[in-house]
Write an enzyme that holds these catalytic residues in place. Structure first.
Site: not given
Ligand code: CP
Length: 320
Positions: A55-56, A83, A105, A133
């Site tokens: 999603r993100t 590496k 992320r 998040h």
């Molecule tokens: N909600 C969320 O962060 O989903 P993803 O891990 O798919 O990005």
């Protein structure tokens, strides 16, 4: 607003309302046949993903493209990270390519904070370890505002200043490993909501007593007093020990099924950030019911991430 978005706790109420109001405007544009805006033409957004995401990652890419930015997608898998290249050297490589914003992320809590020390562009935290998040919390707040008729332009928004004052939000499940829970607690509190966390004692962080929320171990007691119930995934990939006797026992005590949904007030909604473990923390029938906002949350994620990119990058010239 700050140049970076690393933590929900850094957002003032005015910042958060501005992001949500901007997302409302951008969502209206997204309903038009031509969805693209020229706002970030000539800017480069790098999506730097060291951890899996559906999603993100996709919604940050869609958001940047709808604002006409150039987008570079970087996944640690298949890169020189394999590496042994460090985060700093990867960041400096991206900097040399002219990144105006880096969306990161990472499995390490604090990685976006470190990155912000090395790059000149804006850093957007797309999830760091079990820390934060913030764009997930913003899209959750946006979804709640819309479902309760408090989006910009509404009579309720005029009354409450665009916040979530008085709404009761219950967050249920693996709070210990959840960056979504932490970001939501701070943002929802800033916006005026009353937040209750429900979890087994083993799945609550030690510091939870310092967070601006209540804590309960009893889901059945919390449900009748909830306008919003947000279910969280049990993050077994982050667990190094047994935190509950069995999945079946966890589901019996902390899972949301139809019988539990019947205890909610009539207007209450059910949220989940995804990915869901159907049959563990949420029954399939509940996830697919009209009360569930799971699909709306994903759609709203694009508008909210457009708003964040627009405000951080579009406003950069004003700050210079
Ligand atoms: N909600 C969320 O962060 O989903 P993803 O891990 O798919 O990005």
């Amino acid at each position: 607003m700050n140049r970076h978005l690393i933590s929900s706790a850094d957002l003032t109420r005015a910042d958060a309302v501005r992001i949500l109001d901007t997302a409302d405007e951008l969502a209206r544009i997204s309903d038009r046949p031509i969805k693209k805006l020229p706002t970030l033409r000539g800017r480069t957004v790098v999506n730097l993903f060291y951890e899996d995401s559906t999603r993100t990652r996709i919604s940050f890419e869609a958001a940047a493209k709808r604002l006409s930015a150039d987008v570079i997608n970087f996944s640690a898998k298949g890169s020189s990270v394999a590496k042994g290249e460090s985060l700093k050297d990867t960041a400096l490589t991206l900097e040399a390519m002219g990144a105006d914003a880096v969306v990161i992320r990472h499995s390490a809590s604090g990685a976006p904070h470190r990155l912000a020390e090395w790059v000149r562009g804006s850093v957007l935290n797309a999830g760091d370890g079990s820390h934060e998040h913030p764009t997930q919390a913003l899209l959750d707040a946006f979804t709640i505002r819309r479902r309760f008729g408090r989006d910009s332009g509404s009579a309720a928004a005029a009354e409450s200043g665009g916040g979530l004052d008085g709404l009761r939000v219950t967050i249920v499940g693996d709070i210990l490993h959840s960056r979504v829970a932490r970001s939501n607690v701070w943002l929802l509190h800033t916006l005026g909501a009353d937040v209750t966390l429900v979890a087994p004692p083993t799945l609550l962080p030690l510091a939870v007593g310092t967070w601006p929320c209540s804590v309960s171990y009893d889901l059945d007691a919390a449900l009748p007093k909830s306008d919003v119930v947000m279910m969280l995934r049990v993050q077994r990939e982050r667990m190094s020990a047994a935190y509950f006797p069995s999945v079946r026992e966890y589901s019996r005590r902390y899972g949301l099924d139809a019988a539990r949904v019947a205890q909610l007030p009539e207007r209450a909604i059910v949220m989940h950030p995804g990915p869901m473990n159907r049959g563990v923390e949420i029954a399939a029938g509940v996830a697919d019911s009209p009360r569930s906002t799971v699909v709306e949350q994903v759609a709203n994620g694009v508008s909210v991430r457009m708003a964040v990119l627009y405000l951080l990058l579009g406003g950069a010239e004003e700050r210079a």
